[in-house]
Design an enzyme around this catalytic site. Structure first.
Site, mmCIF file in Angstrom:
data_model
loop_
_atom_site.group_PDB
_atom_site.id
_atom_site.type_symbol
_atom_site.label_atom_id
_atom_site.label_comp_id
_atom_site.label_asym_id
_atom_site.label_seq_id
_atom_site.Cartn_x
_atom_site.Cartn_y
_atom_site.Cartn_z
ATOM 1 N N ASP A 135 0.824 -1.160 -0.018
ATOM 2 C CA ASP A 135 0.219 -0.075 -0.133
ATOM 3 C C ASP A 135 0.925 1.306 -0.147
ATOM 4 O OD1 ASP A 135 -2.646 -1.434 0.934
ATOM 5 O OD2 ASP A 135 -1.021 -2.241 1.823
ATOM 6 N N LYS A 139 -0.822 10.035 0.929
ATOM 7 C CA LYS A 139 -0.950 11.152 1.595
ATOM 8 C C LYS A 139 0.198 11.485 2.574
ATOM 9 C CE LYS A 139 -5.969 11.680 1.753
ATOM 10 N NZ LYS A 139 -7.239 11.045 2.319
ATOM 11 N N ARG A 210 -0.939 -10.247 -9.095
ATOM 12 C CA ARG A 210 -2.433 -10.050 -9.505
ATOM 13 C C ARG A 210 -2.486 -8.476 -9.526
ATOM 14 N NH1 ARG A 210 -8.431 -11.465 -6.843
ATOM 15 N NH2 ARG A 210 -7.403 -13.515 -6.988
ATOM 16 N N GLU A 212 -0.093 -6.216 -9.895
ATOM 17 C CA GLU A 212 0.744 -5.807 -10.871
ATOM 18 C C GLU A 212 0.051 -5.920 -12.404
ATOM 19 O OE1 GLU A 212 4.120 -8.283 -11.491
ATOM 20 O OE2 GLU A 212 5.189 -6.969 -12.665
HETATM 21 C C1 LIG Z 1 -2.008 -3.462 -2.778
HETATM 22 S S1 LIG Z 1 -2.026 -5.282 -2.084
HETATM 23 C C2 LIG Z 1 -0.970 -6.116 -3.088
HETATM 24 C C3 LIG Z 1 -1.103 -7.684 -3.017
HETATM 25 C C4 LIG Z 1 0.046 -8.468 -3.662
HETATM 26 N N1 LIG Z 1 1.152 -8.357 -3.397
HETATM 27 C C5 LIG Z 1 -0.134 -8.224 -5.110
HETATM 28 O O1 LIG Z 1 0.794 -7.570 -5.881
HETATM 29 O O2 LIG Z 1 -1.126 -8.718 -6.067
HETATM 30 C C6 LIG Z 1 -0.842 -4.986 -0.489
HETATM 31 C C7 LIG Z 1 -1.276 -6.220 0.618
HETATM 32 O O3 LIG Z 1 -0.021 -5.770 1.356
HETATM 33 C C8 LIG Z 1 -0.877 -6.319 2.760
HETATM 34 N N2 LIG Z 1 -0.050 -5.470 3.707
HETATM 35 C C9 LIG Z 1 0.179 -4.051 3.881
HETATM 36 N N3 LIG Z 1 0.966 -3.941 4.949
HETATM 37 C C10 LIG Z 1 1.425 -5.253 5.540
HETATM 38 C C11 LIG Z 1 1.760 -5.711 6.938
HETATM 39 N N4 LIG Z 1 2.334 -4.656 7.662
HETATM 40 N N5 LIG Z 1 1.725 -6.922 7.147
HETATM 41 C C12 LIG Z 1 1.308 -7.905 6.222
HETATM 42 N N6 LIG Z 1 0.591 -7.317 5.056
HETATM 43 C C13 LIG Z 1 0.495 -6.350 4.895
HETATM 44 C C14 LIG Z 1 -2.291 -5.590 2.532
HETATM 45 O O4 LIG Z 1 -3.117 -6.156 3.541
HETATM 46 C C15 LIG Z 1 -2.708 -5.886 1.169
HETATM 47 O O5 LIG Z 1 -3.271 -7.140 0.999
#
Ligand SMILES: C[S@@+](CC[C@H](N)C(=O)[O-])C[C@H]1O[C@@H](n2cnc3c(N)ncnc32)[C@H](O)[C@@H]1O
Length: 235
Positions: A135, A139, A210, A212
């Site tokens: 993520d 902001k 996914r 990407e």
């Molecule tokens: C935008 S999604 C991307 C998912 C996957 N890596 C992909 O490229 O399809 C980012 C994921 O990272 C997870 N995430 C973010 N910070 C995290 C943390 N501190 N520990 C574990 N998961 C985390 C979120 O829950 C989210 O499902």
């Protein structure tokens, strides 16, 4: 238990749940997840002992989403043990379904924020870390929620052994540049760029995620950064 462990509960700002799970996935959450779940309060000091077959190395993915990349890597590298971290319940359930279908035995799951797990893991236990399309928290007041804040870089540096790699990718250019800036000023990491446009190209052996695919479909151009853990002890 790790002597450096610090079990302060940190606030989670991402989403936890989505659509209602099917009965089959709810069953996997009840039956399979407890068998694969890592408990940060248990003894994690022997990383190889976490897997039924001897693992040659331990790799971790933070934020595996629905787990496609993790499953593809684990299938490609059956002798590597993988830890996948993801607090999003629907993503965890999707991963469990794939593990079950493919009968994979080299994945363990932490279904929560990786910051709760890292203090319990032994130093220098990881040979690779994937942080893919995390993520971006665009902001400015949310930048401190980004996965690549200095405190997390310190945790990664402790867990990665010298020579181990971090594979980072993002479709958010500012977040990628922000990450690069922080990593470049930390002596414990070396950027593995070989060409001027290195960051535009996925490294060899890349498996598209996914998220990407969605980003590319929207015309976004992901940034790929590969780092290596150096021998340095301090930032
Ligand atoms: C935008 S999604 C991307 C998912 C996957 N890596 C992909 O490229 O399809 C980012 C994921 O990272 C997870 N995430 C973010 N910070 C995290 C943390 N501190 N520990 C574990 N998961 C985390 C979120 O829950 C989210 O499902």
């Amino acid at each position: 238990m790790n002597a450096e462990a610090n079990y302060t509960i940190q606030r989670w700002f991402g989403r936890r749940t989505g659509r209602k799970l099917s009965a089959a996935r709810r069953r996997l959450m009840t039956v399979l997840l407890p068998r694969l779940r890592l408990d940060p309060y248990s003894d994690l000091s022997d990383a190889a002992a976490l897997f039924p077959k001897i693992a040659d190395d331990l790799w971790m993915e933070i934020g595996f989403g629905a787990g496609e990349h993790l499953v593809a890597q684990a299938s490609r590298h059956p002798n590597i043990g993988f830890i996948g971290c993801e607090p999003y319940v629907n993503g965890v359930a999707a991963l469990l379904a794939a593990i079950n279908d493919k009968a994979l035995t080299n994945i363990r799951v932490f279904d929560d924020d990786v910051r709760q797990l890292m203090p319990a893991m032994p130093a220098a236990c990881l040979g690779r870390l994937y942080i893919l399309f995390s993520d971006p928290w665009p902001k400015v007041r949310h930048h401190r929620r980004r996965i690549t804040v200095e405190s997390n870089l310190c945790s990664f540096a402790r867990l990665l052994r010298p020579g181990a790699e971090v594979w980072f990718a993002s479709d958010h250019t500012e977040f990628a540049a922000w990450t690069l800036e922080r990593v470049l000023r930390d002596r414990r990491f070396t950027w593995l760029a070989r060409r001027a446009d290195d960051w535009r190209l996925p490294p060899e052996g890349w498996i598209e995620t996914r998220y990407e695919q969605k980003a590319r479909a929207q015309g976004l151009k992901p940034v790929y950064l590969n780092f290596m853990r150096s021998d340095a002890d301090s930032p």
